[in-house]
Write an enzyme that holds these catalytic residues in place. Structure first.
Site, PDB file in Angstrom:
ATOM      1  N   LEU A 163      36.453  41.179  48.758  1.00 19.11           N
ATOM      2  CA  LEU A 163      35.448  41.130  49.830  1.00 19.11           C
ATOM      3  C   LEU A 163      34.116  41.695  49.338  1.00 19.11           C
ATOM      4  CD1 LEU A 163      37.754  42.432  52.726  1.00 19.11           C
ATOM      5  CD2 LEU A 163      37.212  40.052  52.141  1.00 19.11           C
TER       6      LEU A 163
ATOM      7  N   ARG B 213      41.086  46.194  60.734  1.00 12.71           N
ATOM      8  CA  ARG B 213      40.735  45.332  59.585  1.00 12.71           C
ATOM      9  C   ARG B 213      41.952  45.006  58.726  1.00 12.71           C
ATOM     10  NH1 ARG B 213      35.379  48.520  57.529  1.00 12.71           N
ATOM     11  NH2 ARG B 213      33.865  47.589  58.961  1.00 12.71           N
TER      12      ARG B 213
ATOM     13  N   TYR C 101      43.781  56.091  40.675  1.00 14.26           N
ATOM     14  CA  TYR C 101      43.468  56.208  42.113  1.00 14.26           C
ATOM     15  C   TYR C 101      44.019  57.521  42.696  1.00 14.26           C
ATOM     16  CZ  TYR C 101      42.731  51.090  41.821  1.00 14.26           C
ATOM     17  OH  TYR C 101      42.337  49.821  41.466  1.00 14.26           O
TER      18      TYR C 101
ATOM     19  N   ILE D 246      43.872  41.108  47.025  1.00  9.75           N
ATOM     20  CA  ILE D 246      44.374  42.426  47.453  1.00  9.75           C
ATOM     21  C   ILE D 246      43.277  43.202  48.184  1.00  9.75           C
ATOM     22  CG2 ILE D 246      46.287  42.815  45.848  1.00  9.75           C
ATOM     23  CD1 ILE D 246      44.141  44.067  43.911  1.00  9.75           C
TER      24      ILE D 246
ATOM     25  N   HIS E 165      44.538  48.659  32.770  1.00  6.46           N
ATOM     26  CA  HIS E 165      43.439  48.683  33.752  1.00  6.46           C
ATOM     27  C   HIS E 165      42.138  48.086  33.203  1.00  6.46           C
ATOM     28  CE1 HIS E 165      42.442  51.105  37.623  1.00  6.46           C
ATOM     29  NE2 HIS E 165      41.645  50.074  37.527  1.00  6.46           N
TER      30      HIS E 165
ATOM     31  N   LYS F 207      48.730  50.647  37.468  1.00  5.57           N
ATOM     32  CA  LYS F 207      47.932  50.349  36.265  1.00  5.57           C
ATOM     33  C   LYS F 207      47.854  51.558  35.351  1.00  5.57           C
ATOM     34  CE  LYS F 207      45.021  47.664  39.418  1.00  5.57           C
ATOM     35  NZ  LYS F 207      44.931  48.499  40.633  1.00  5.57           N
TER      36      LYS F 207
ATOM     37  N   LYS G 244      41.255  45.761  50.441  1.00  8.17           N
ATOM     38  CA  LYS G 244      41.515  47.141  50.875  1.00  8.17           C
ATOM     39  C   LYS G 244      40.817  47.379  52.200  1.00  8.17           C
ATOM     40  CE  LYS G 244      39.819  51.509  51.356  1.00  8.17           C
ATOM     41  NZ  LYS G 244      38.570  51.955  52.009  1.00  8.17           N
ATOM     42  N   SER G 245      41.508  48.044  53.108  1.00  6.18           N
ATOM     43  CA  SER G 245      40.838  48.626  54.271  1.00  6.18           C
ATOM     44  C   SER G 245      41.655  49.811  54.726  1.00  6.18           C
ATOM     45  CB  SER G 245      40.714  47.619  55.417  1.00  6.18           C
ATOM     46  OG  SER G 245      40.190  48.302  56.545  1.00  6.18           O
TER      47      SER G 245
ATOM     48  N   ASN H 218      42.578  41.154  58.068  1.00 11.36           N
ATOM     49  CA  ASN H 218      42.651  40.579  56.719  1.00 11.36           C
ATOM     50  C   ASN H 218      43.983  39.868  56.456  1.00 11.36           C
ATOM     51  OD1 ASN H 218      40.146  41.679  56.351  1.00 11.36           O
ATOM     52  ND2 ASN H 218      40.828  43.402  55.109  1.00 11.36           N
TER      53      ASN H 218
ATOM     54  N   ASP I 145      48.805  47.371  45.781  1.00 11.36           N
ATOM     55  CA  ASP I 145      48.143  47.532  44.480  1.00 11.36           C
ATOM     56  C   ASP I 145      47.558  48.933  44.367  1.00 11.36           C
ATOM     57  OD1 ASP I 145      46.719  45.802  42.106  1.00 11.36           O
ATOM     58  OD2 ASP I 145      45.386  47.374  42.848  1.00 11.36           O
TER      59      ASP I 145
HETATM   60  N1  LIG Z   1      41.437  46.537  38.455  1.00 11.40           N
HETATM   61  C1  LIG Z   1      40.294  47.117  38.803  1.00 11.40           C
HETATM   62  O1  LIG Z   1      39.510  47.549  37.950  1.00 11.40           O
HETATM   63  C2  LIG Z   1      39.950  47.232  40.246  1.00 11.40           C
HETATM   64  C3  LIG Z   1      40.902  46.973  41.190  1.00 11.40           C
HETATM   65  N2  LIG Z   1      40.603  47.062  42.525  1.00 11.40           N
HETATM   66  C4  LIG Z   1      41.700  46.764  43.488  1.00 11.40           C
HETATM   67  O2  LIG Z   1      41.230  45.806  44.439  1.00 11.40           O
HETATM   68  C5  LIG Z   1      41.362  46.336  45.751  1.00 11.40           C
HETATM   69  C6  LIG Z   1      40.298  45.780  46.666  1.00 11.40           C
HETATM   70  O3  LIG Z   1      39.009  46.020  46.132  1.00 11.40           O
HETATM   71  P1  LIG Z   1      37.955  47.055  46.769  1.00 11.40           P
HETATM   72  O4  LIG Z   1      37.025  47.434  45.684  1.00 11.40           O
HETATM   73  O5  LIG Z   1      38.701  48.105  47.463  1.00 11.40           O
HETATM   74  O6  LIG Z   1      37.080  46.189  47.749  1.00 11.40           O
HETATM   75  P2  LIG Z   1      37.297  45.083  48.895  1.00 11.40           P
HETATM   76  O7  LIG Z   1      36.521  43.903  48.462  1.00 11.40           O
HETATM   77  O8  LIG Z   1      38.722  44.940  49.249  1.00 11.40           O
HETATM   78  O9  LIG Z   1      36.512  45.749  50.093  1.00 11.40           O
HETATM   79  C7  LIG Z   1      36.914  46.983  50.660  1.00 11.40           C
HETATM   80  C8  LIG Z   1      35.785  47.472  51.567  1.00 11.40           C
HETATM   81  O10 LIG Z   1      35.535  46.494  52.565  1.00 11.40           O
HETATM   82  C9  LIG Z   1      35.736  47.035  53.848  1.00 11.40           C
HETATM   83  N3  LIG Z   1      36.477  46.020  54.606  1.00 11.40           N
HETATM   84  C10 LIG Z   1      37.766  45.633  54.417  1.00 11.40           C
HETATM   85  N4  LIG Z   1      38.111  44.680  55.280  1.00 11.40           N
HETATM   86  C11 LIG Z   1      37.023  44.446  56.026  1.00 11.40           C
HETATM   87  C12 LIG Z   1      36.772  43.567  57.102  1.00 11.40           C
HETATM   88  N5  LIG Z   1      37.717  42.743  57.561  1.00 11.40           N
HETATM   89  N6  LIG Z   1      35.531  43.573  57.665  1.00 11.40           N
HETATM   90  C13 LIG Z   1      34.575  44.413  57.198  1.00 11.40           C
HETATM   91  N7  LIG Z   1      34.752  45.268  56.191  1.00 11.40           N
HETATM   92  C14 LIG Z   1      35.974  45.292  55.609  1.00 11.40           C
HETATM   93  C15 LIG Z   1      36.543  48.309  53.664  1.00 11.40           C
HETATM   94  O11 LIG Z   1      36.181  49.260  54.641  1.00 11.40           O
HETATM   95  P3  LIG Z   1      37.229  50.233  55.395  1.00 11.40           P
HETATM   96  O12 LIG Z   1      38.247  50.683  54.399  1.00 11.40           O
HETATM   97  O13 LIG Z   1      36.350  51.326  55.889  1.00 11.40           O
HETATM   98  O14 LIG Z   1      37.823  49.417  56.506  1.00 11.40           O
HETATM   99  C16 LIG Z   1      36.109  48.764  52.283  1.00 11.40           C
HETATM  100  O15 LIG Z   1      34.908  49.493  52.356  1.00 11.40           O
HETATM  101  C17 LIG Z   1      41.255  47.853  45.511  1.00 11.40           C
HETATM  102  O16 LIG Z   1      41.681  48.620  46.628  1.00 11.40           O
HETATM  103  C18 LIG Z   1      42.104  48.011  44.293  1.00 11.40           C
HETATM  104  O17 LIG Z   1      43.482  47.956  44.643  1.00 11.40           O
HETATM  105  C19 LIG Z   1      39.330  47.377  42.940  1.00 11.40           C
HETATM  106  C20 LIG Z   1      38.340  47.657  42.035  1.00 11.40           C
HETATM  107  C21 LIG Z   1      38.575  47.633  40.608  1.00 11.40           C
END
Ligand SMILES: NC(=O)C1=CN([C@@H]2O[C@H](COP(=O)(O)OP(=O)(O)OC[C@H]3O[C@@H](n4cnc5c(N)ncnc54)[C@H](OP(=O)(O)O)[C@@H]3O)[C@@H](O)[C@H]2O)C=CC1
Length: 277
Positions: free
Chosen positions: A190, A237, A50, A229, A108, A75, A231-232, A241, A45
């Site tokens: 998350l 992680r 981005y 979806i 978006h 998007k 993200k890490s 996930n 995604d």
């Molecule tokens: N349509 C929209 O308007 C939006 C869409 N999105 C989409 O959704 C995706 C996911 O949402 P996002 O906002 O990134 O947030 P998430 O809820 O996926 O959380 C991501 C954060 O959590 C941390 N993390 C991930 N896995 C773990 C784990 N197992 N344990 C502890 N910490 C963890 C990551 O750290 P690290 O990377 O340092 O490991 C990062 O800081 C985005 O990447 C994007 O593709 C997001 C926001 C808005």
């Protein structure tokens, strides 16, 4: 591990668990998407805003995974809304990705105050009819903006990607989606990793399964039927996930997580967000 698929209202299928790349710089996207693909993720995604479609596309093309086994979402950004500008923006996304087609294209944000999302959607319908996208959907739509879209355009979106996690469970919108054959996709599943994953109750429930809070939360999404979806950018992680298919929530887990809904948003509220950025 085979990730289950969900089936859209147009018959196209999508892996229920994918990998999001918001906040991954383009220079890093190629590396982390490669790791995700090696881990087994097949759905990625991204979004024009981005600014990592190029790095993402490089990883996809270099992976050796057949194109038809990949599922690519991108998007349309807010400033590009409108019929002609959408068609141009889509071409630009496709070129940055280096792909022949996109699996899922999303508006978006609805930006209701700009009043352009119906025209934008008609351009999406054209892209779909022309076979340049396999499915079209929306993101951050509310019951109000979705109702207008359903009333005034032809193609029903396959899904609505919205902020959704245990602190913001979106009961009303999920019920509306179910009523109209629209799937729910959770962004920030998350809770962006910070406050939510430190929740003591989630830690207690996760420990009962020998899993982490993140795995428990992802399992909760999957059992609710959400597309998810996470993200890490951290390899351990990314793997963690993905390792969510060997346990199931108990009724007690489900009741305890249901009780955590506080209406907390980590991102903007679509009813008021006007970002053109
Ligand atoms: N349509 C929209 O308007 C939006 C869409 N999105 C989409 O959704 C995706 C996911 O949402 P996002 O906002 O990134 O947030 P998430 O809820 O996926 O959380 C991501 C954060 O959590 C941390 N993390 C991930 N896995 C773990 C784990 N197992 N344990 C502890 N910490 C963890 C990551 O750290 P690290 O990377 O340092 O490991 C990062 O800081 C985005 O990447 C994007 O593709 C997001 C926001 C808005």
């Amino acid at each position: 591990m085979t990730v289950p698929n969900v089936t859209f209202n147009n018959g196209v299928t999508m892996p229920q668990l994918g990998y999001g790349v918001w906040q991954v710089p383009d220079a890093e996207a190629e590396r982390v998407v490669k790791i995700a693909l090696e881990t087994g993720y097949r759905s990625i995604d991204t979004a024009a805003i981005y600014e990592n479609e190029e790095g993402t596309g490089r990883a996809l093309r270099a992976s050796g995974v057949p194109r038809e086994e990949l599922f690519v979402t991108t998007k349309l950004w807010n400033s590009e809304q409108g019929y002609d500008s959408t068609l141009r923006a889509f071409d630009a996304s496709l070129e940055r990705l280096g792909l022949e087609y996109v699996d899922l294209y999303l508006i978006h944000w609805p930006m209701p105050s700009r009043g352009l999302y119906l025209d934008t959607w008609r351009a999406f319908e054209k892209l779909h009819a022309d076979g340049r996208v396999r499915a079209i959907g929306v993101s951050n739509f509310t019951v109000e903006t979705l109702t207008r879209l359903l009333d005034e355009t032809e193609v029903v979106p396959v899904l609505n990607q919205i902020e959704l996690h245990p602190y913001l469970q979106q009961e009303e919108l999920r019920a509306f989606h179910a009523e109209h054959g629209i799937l729910t996709e959770a962004w920030s599943p998350l809770g962006q990793g910070k406050g939510l994953l430190d929740d003591a109750e989630l830690a207690r429930l996760a420990a009962g399964h020998g899993k982490t809070p993140a795995q428990l939360v992802l399992r909760w999404h999957l059992e609710l039927g959400n597309v998810v979806i996470p993200k890490s950018a951290t390899p351990s992680r990314i793997a963690e996930n993905f390792d969510v298919f060997d346990f199931e929530l108990t009724d007690e887990d489900k009741a305890a997580i249901a009780a955590l809904d506080k209406g907390t948003r980590f991102g903007p509220d679509p009813a008021t967000f006007t970002g053109l950025g």
